[in-house]
Design an enzyme around this catalytic site. Structure first.
Site, PDB file in Angstrom:
ATOM      1  CG  ASP A   1      -1.804  -1.109   1.375  1.00  0.00           C
ATOM      2  OD1 ASP A   1      -2.049  -1.793   0.578  1.00  0.00           O
ATOM      3  OD2 ASP A   1      -2.322  -1.525   2.475  1.00  0.00           O
TER       4      ASP A   1
ATOM      5  CB  ALA B   1      -4.231   3.550 -16.748  1.00  0.00           C
TER       6      ALA B   1
HETATM    7  O1  F6P Z   1      -2.536  -3.777   3.498  1.00  0.00           O
HETATM    8  C1  F6P Z   1      -2.136  -4.822   2.361  1.00  0.00           C
HETATM    9  C2  F6P Z   1      -3.416  -5.396   1.851  1.00  0.00           C
HETATM   10  O2  F6P Z   1      -2.991  -6.318   0.795  1.00  0.00           O
HETATM   11  C3  F6P Z   1      -4.267  -4.144   1.247  1.00  0.00           C
HETATM   12  O3  F6P Z   1      -3.788  -3.773   0.224  1.00  0.00           O
HETATM   13  C4  F6P Z   1      -5.749  -5.058   1.146  1.00  0.00           C
HETATM   14  O4  F6P Z   1      -6.716  -4.335   1.378  1.00  0.00           O
HETATM   15  C5  F6P Z   1      -5.792  -6.120   2.530  1.00  0.00           C
HETATM   16  O5  F6P Z   1      -4.043  -6.025   2.813  1.00  0.00           O
HETATM   17  C6  F6P Z   1      -6.142  -7.372   2.100  1.00  0.00           C
HETATM   18  O6  F6P Z   1      -6.086  -7.952   3.476  1.00  0.00           O
HETATM   19  P1  F6P Z   1      -6.437  -9.644   3.526  1.00  0.00           P
HETATM   20  O7  F6P Z   1      -5.201 -10.200   3.625  1.00  0.00           O
HETATM   21  O8  F6P Z   1      -7.028  -9.554   5.053  1.00  0.00           O
HETATM   22  O9  F6P Z   1      -7.499  -9.921   2.665  1.00  0.00           O
END
Ligand code: F6P
Length: 359
Positions: A141, A200
């Site tokens: 992120d 994009a």
């Molecule tokens: O924070 C990293 C991340 O991959 C985010 O981009 C995403 O929203 C989230 O984790 C997904 O989390 P999980 O592994 O709980 O589905």
């Protein structure tokens, strides 16, 4: 001979194994021993703590390019932080952490985590009072303040680029637009960087207001009948619900634009680690080991203008946007987002990419 603990926490990303491998190699070079804590704070909370001694053989260099974590990131289901929250036993959990950490007799702990883990470590600083705590930022992120990079971000951008490169071929073949939803939580940096990289025609991020009619108009003016519209998972569209890419896709369909929504999902966290992420890993590890040598504690390694330095956890916390963490009651995390003066926004505009209502 120093004893260094290593722990990976939060969502995984590519680059964790490069960091672990480089810590083991760098620490051995200084004559130190390294111990891997299995399953993050879940494993640390066990009595005795779930830890193993690491050697260059147990974290082989040829496997260090692979995503995931040699040490796992937690959610083992046996005993974890989320359960402690649900049961209202966070204080007990923290006491257990401190007690089990003491049994390991570590001189230092390297915490490879994201803003949730760092904010928690800052707020519950007492747990780590007997050792040197050095944090290495990792997250696709890239929502951590005071650093120009986080481990895993570059690989995630590259995975999105590979995905979109393929999607563009079928898009062209079927005269179709693809609305590609990226991860990133409330931070649009992943979508912005990947969107610029793939070419994009629109990039929609949570930080910038957008207007669907303007987006539709922009797409209609593109001298092509196919392309990519990059949408960050954190966006909302008033009057609509569901996944962000589906919402945008429906709006385009209503305007007569043929399209599909596409979800690269967890491939963003799991590609082979790029060279850039490996170099960041080596730089941050060297900085972390120097910090331990210099008896620093409660610091984060941060890349600033290509030089890796340490910043205090207190400065990290104060520099971000402090907001409630929906996953951890009572915890406020320190977050970074796309700044209005991010030069990449001007670059995107100059490339005729629709990015919403820029001030
Ligand atoms: O924070 C990293 C991340 O991959 C985010 O981009 C995403 O929203 C989230 O984790 C997904 O989390 P999980 O592994 O709980 O589905």
């Amino acid at each position: 001979m120093k004893k260094i603990g290593i722990m990976t926490t939060g969502g995984d990303c590519s680059g964790l194994n490069s960091v672990i491998n480089r810590i083991v190699l760098g620490a051995r070079n200084r004559g130190w021993r390294t111990f891997g804590i299995i399953d993050g704070t879940d494993g640390l909370c066990h009595m005795p703590a779930n830890a193993i001694e690491l050697t260059p053989e147990s974290v082989p260099v040829e496997m260090a390019r692979m995503a995931g974590s040699f040490l796992h990131n937690g959610n083992s289901g046996i005993m974890n932080f989320e359960t402690a929250i649900k049961m209202g036993r966070v204080d007990q959990f923290n006491k257990n952490l401190k007690r089990s950490l003491a049994t390991l007799h570590l001189d230092a702990l390297i915490l490879i985590g994201g803003n949730g883990s760092f904010s928690l470590a800052y707020k519950n600083n007492d747990i780590y009072s007997k050792l040197s705590l050095v944090c290495i930022p990792k997250t696709i992120d890239f929502d951590i303040p005071l650093t120009d990079r986080t481990i895993g971000f570059d690989t995630a951008v590259n995975e999105l680029v590979k995905y979109c490169d393929q999607v563009l071929l079928t898009a062209r073949s079927h005269h179709r637009w693809f609305v590609v939803q990226t991860m990133g939580r409330e931070c649009g940096r992943l979508a912005l960087n990947a969107g610029v990289a793939v070419g994009a025609d629109a990039i929609i991020v949570p930080e910038i207001k957008f207007n669907v009619d303007d987006l539709v108009e922009h797409v209609r003016c593109v001298p092509r009948d196919y392309g990519i519209i990059m949408v960050s998972e954190g966006i909302t569209l008033r009057g609509h619900s569901g996944r962000p890419a589906d919402m945008i896709s429906r709006a385009l369909t209503a305007a007569g634009i043929t399209n599909r929504a596409a979800f690269p999902d967890y491939i963003q966290r799991s590609g082979d680690t790029t060279a850039a992420d490996r170099i960041t890993a080596a730089k941050m590890v060297t900085c972390a080991l120097d910090a331990i040598e210099n008896r620093e504690t409660n610091v984060i390694t941060a890349l600033q203008d290509n030089v890796c330095k340490t910043v205090s956890l207190a400065d990290f916390y104060a520099a971000g946007d402090i907001s409630r963490d929906p996953n951890i009651p009572d915890l406020c995390t320190s977050n970074a987002y796309i700044e209005p003066d991010d030069p990449l926004l001007d670059v995107a505009t100059a490339m005729n990419i629709y990015i919403g209502e820029m001030k």
